[in-house]
Design an enzyme around this catalytic site. Structure first.
Site, PDB file in Angstrom:
ATOM      1  N   ASP A 134       0.794  -1.232   0.000  1.00 24.70           N
ATOM      2  CA  ASP A 134       0.000   0.000   0.000  1.00 24.70           C
ATOM      3  C   ASP A 134       0.827   1.284   0.000  1.00 24.70           C
ATOM      4  O   ASP A 134       0.668   2.126  -0.874  1.00 24.70           O
ATOM      5  CB  ASP A 134      -0.962  -0.018   1.195  1.00 24.70           C
ATOM      6  CG  ASP A 134      -1.939   1.147   1.169  1.00 24.70           C
ATOM      7  OD1 ASP A 134      -2.359   1.530   0.073  1.00 24.70           O
ATOM      8  OD2 ASP A 134      -2.254   1.674   2.241  1.00 24.70           O
ATOM      9  N   CYS A 188     -15.794  -6.854 -16.612  1.00 27.38           N
ATOM     10  CA  CYS A 188     -16.813  -5.859 -16.254  1.00 27.38           C
ATOM     11  C   CYS A 188     -17.860  -5.686 -17.355  1.00 27.38           C
ATOM     12  O   CYS A 188     -19.020  -5.370 -17.078  1.00 27.38           O
ATOM     13  CB  CYS A 188     -16.157  -4.513 -15.955  1.00 27.38           C
ATOM     14  SG  CYS A 188     -15.289  -4.458 -14.370  1.00 27.38           S
ATOM     15  N   CYS A 194     -21.087   0.813 -10.589  1.00 30.12           N
ATOM     16  CA  CYS A 194     -20.220   1.546  -9.653  1.00 30.12           C
ATOM     17  C   CYS A 194     -20.107   3.016 -10.039  1.00 30.12           C
ATOM     18  O   CYS A 194     -20.094   3.898  -9.169  1.00 30.12           O
ATOM     19  CB  CYS A 194     -18.840   0.897  -9.567  1.00 30.12           C
ATOM     20  SG  CYS A 194     -17.947   0.764 -11.135  1.00 30.12           S
ATOM     21  N   CYS A 198     -21.736   6.090  -7.435  1.00 34.38           N
ATOM     22  CA  CYS A 198     -20.717   6.807  -6.655  1.00 34.38           C
ATOM     23  C   CYS A 198     -21.331   8.105  -6.115  1.00 34.38           C
ATOM     24  O   CYS A 198     -21.801   8.943  -6.887  1.00 34.38           O
ATOM     25  CB  CYS A 198     -19.496   7.122  -7.509  1.00 34.38           C
ATOM     26  SG  CYS A 198     -18.225   8.060  -6.625  1.00 34.38           S
ATOM     27  N   CYS A 214     -13.386  11.505  -3.846  1.00 37.13           N
ATOM     28  CA  CYS A 214     -13.713  10.171  -3.343  1.00 37.13           C
ATOM     29  C   CYS A 214     -13.958  10.213  -1.835  1.00 37.13           C
ATOM     30  O   CYS A 214     -13.128  10.716  -1.073  1.00 37.13           O
ATOM     31  CB  CYS A 214     -12.567   9.209  -3.657  1.00 37.13           C
ATOM     32  SG  CYS A 214     -12.809   7.543  -3.035  1.00 37.13           S
ATOM     33  N   CYS A 240     -15.131   4.142   2.229  1.00 36.29           N
ATOM     34  CA  CYS A 240     -16.424   4.039   1.548  1.00 36.29           C
ATOM     35  C   CYS A 240     -16.430   2.746   0.739  1.00 36.29           C
ATOM     36  O   CYS A 240     -15.461   2.471   0.019  1.00 36.29           O
ATOM     37  CB  CYS A 240     -16.651   5.237   0.632  1.00 36.29           C
ATOM     38  SG  CYS A 240     -18.211   5.179  -0.291  1.00 36.29           S
ATOM     39  N   CYS A 243     -18.898   1.513  -4.087  1.00 39.15           N
ATOM     40  CA  CYS A 243     -18.574   0.989  -5.418  1.00 39.15           C
ATOM     41  C   CYS A 243     -18.221  -0.499  -5.378  1.00 39.15           C
ATOM     42  O   CYS A 243     -18.130  -1.144  -6.428  1.00 39.15           O
ATOM     43  CB  CYS A 243     -17.456   1.799  -6.075  1.00 39.15           C
ATOM     44  SG  CYS A 243     -15.866   1.697  -5.231  1.00 39.15           S
TER      45      CYS A 243
END
Length: 376
Positions: A134, A188, A194, A198, A214, A240, A243
């Site tokens: 990350d 997809c 998504c 949003c 976001c 969040c 999505c």
């Protein structure tokens, strides 16, 4: 041991230490990603939390001399909690996103990557390894996509057939020339759920995110939240999942696999009002082991105030007045003022009117005026 046998044994070892997927790719530059990141930078879509040097983010050789391969790992996390508490009037609750349930995934994945590195060092002379989770320079999703862990969805998450997008990602850069895996086909299709749901329109198009809009990013900021986003926060305290929860590929992906990620319901969905008075020590003791605590208590408290405003929780008015009158942080005083106006009532109006005559901070005074405007 030849490379083929080493790789086969390595994969088996990875599975034995709690890694759910592993893939391999070359250390070649991420050329297409480099162009995309430059475009993101030009548009001002970056969060500011990421590595600013685009070359480091896309050139593995800048991170490890002699790099030949990148090993991508994925560890699944749960999408549902058992015995989830339900908030009610007088006892409203906030929510931490699923990626912050259980112990901090940075810790969990680093432990696994350390074990992987040690395993390789025991078997390969002269091996060099650079690992990251990350916060490293490389873009985890780009590595995972090229290594065949999953495809990059329109929600900018890696989607795996086995676990959906509920996976943590990490990688090892090494000078061992592992056999690369093939990337997966994008599944997809024409779906754009998504993008359509949003809350703030942060997903500009399939695979492009304006991080500045976001909610996951906004909940981690420390300043006063811009007006246009306050009513979109809902009861989110950190992150969040919208999505992800609407994604058809996540249907039925519960992922109760690793005990360390199973949430404590009282931490994942905590009562809001106690958060307003929690001390630094209490916050660290209670929430310090989860990833959602990394920015400290201030953003969580600000978001808790906004959540109480979202619920128009009248029982919280005395605590919000106490923050407005006594808290030494302008962001918290100002957010409390706005929340009092949104909740309404004589007590809130009186407190705001009195605070206007005493407050010296200009930004807080602006928020007090916003609060008072709700009464007009």
């Amino acid at each position: 041991m030849n490379i083929h046998d080493l790789q086969h044994a390595f994969v088996a070892y990875a599975m034995s230490i709690g890694i759910d997927k592993i893939g391999f790719t070359t250390a070649a530059p991420f050329t297409e990603l480099k162009n995309r990141l430059r475009r993101q930078q030009e548009l001002g879509y970056q969060s500011g939390f990421e590595e600013s040097d685009i070359e480091k983010r896309t050139e593995p050789l800048q991170l490890l001399d002699g790099a030949e391969s990148i090993v991508a790992i994925a560890v699944a996390y749960p999408s549902r909690m058992q015995n989830a508490p339900v908030g009610k009037k007088g006892a409203r609750r906030g929510i931490f996103c699923r990626a912050s349930w259980g112990i901090d995934y940075h810790t969990a994945l680093r432990e696994r990557l350390t074990l992987l590195s040690a395993w390789l060092k025991e078997r390969v002379e002269g091996v060099h390894i650079e690992s990251m989770v990350d916060t490293g320079a490389l873009v985890d999703r780009a590595v995972a996509e090229r290594a065949g862990i999953g495809w990059s969805g329109k929600n900018c998450a890696i989607i795996t057939p086995e676990f959906g997008s509920y996976v943590y990602l990490g990688e090892l850069v090494t000078n061992i020339p592992f056999e690369p895996d093939k990337p997966m086909e994008d599944e997809c299709g024409d779906c754009r759920l998504c993008l359509d749901v949003c809350p703030t329109g942060a997903l500009i198009e399939g695979g492009q995110l304006n991080a500045q809009r976001c909610i996951a990013f906004l909940t981690q900021t420390k300043g006063t939240l811009p007006d246009e986003f306050r009513t979109h926060i809902g009861n989110r305290l950190y992150g969040c999942d919208t999505c992800q929860t609407v994604c058809p590929k996540n249907k039925g992906k519960i992922n109760w696999i690793h005990e360390e990620f199973k949430p404590d319901p009282e931490l994942a969905k905590p009562l809001l009002t106690p958060l307003l008075k929690i001390s630094n020590r209490e916050f660290k003791d209670k929430f310090g082991h989860i990833s959602g605590s990394w920015r400290g208590k201030k953003p969580i408290q600000r978001n808790a105030i906004l959540a109480l405003a979202h619920f128009k929780e009248e029982a919280a008015v005395p605590d919000l007045i106490a923050l407005l009158e006594k808290d030494d942080r302008p962001v918290i005083r100002g957010t409390a003022a706005w929340a009092l106006g949104r909740i309404g009532g004589k007590e809130a109006h009186s407190a705001l009117f009195q605070a206007k005559g005493k407050e010296s901070d200009e930004e807080v005074r602006i928020e007090i005026d916003k609060g008072l405007q709700f009464f007009q």
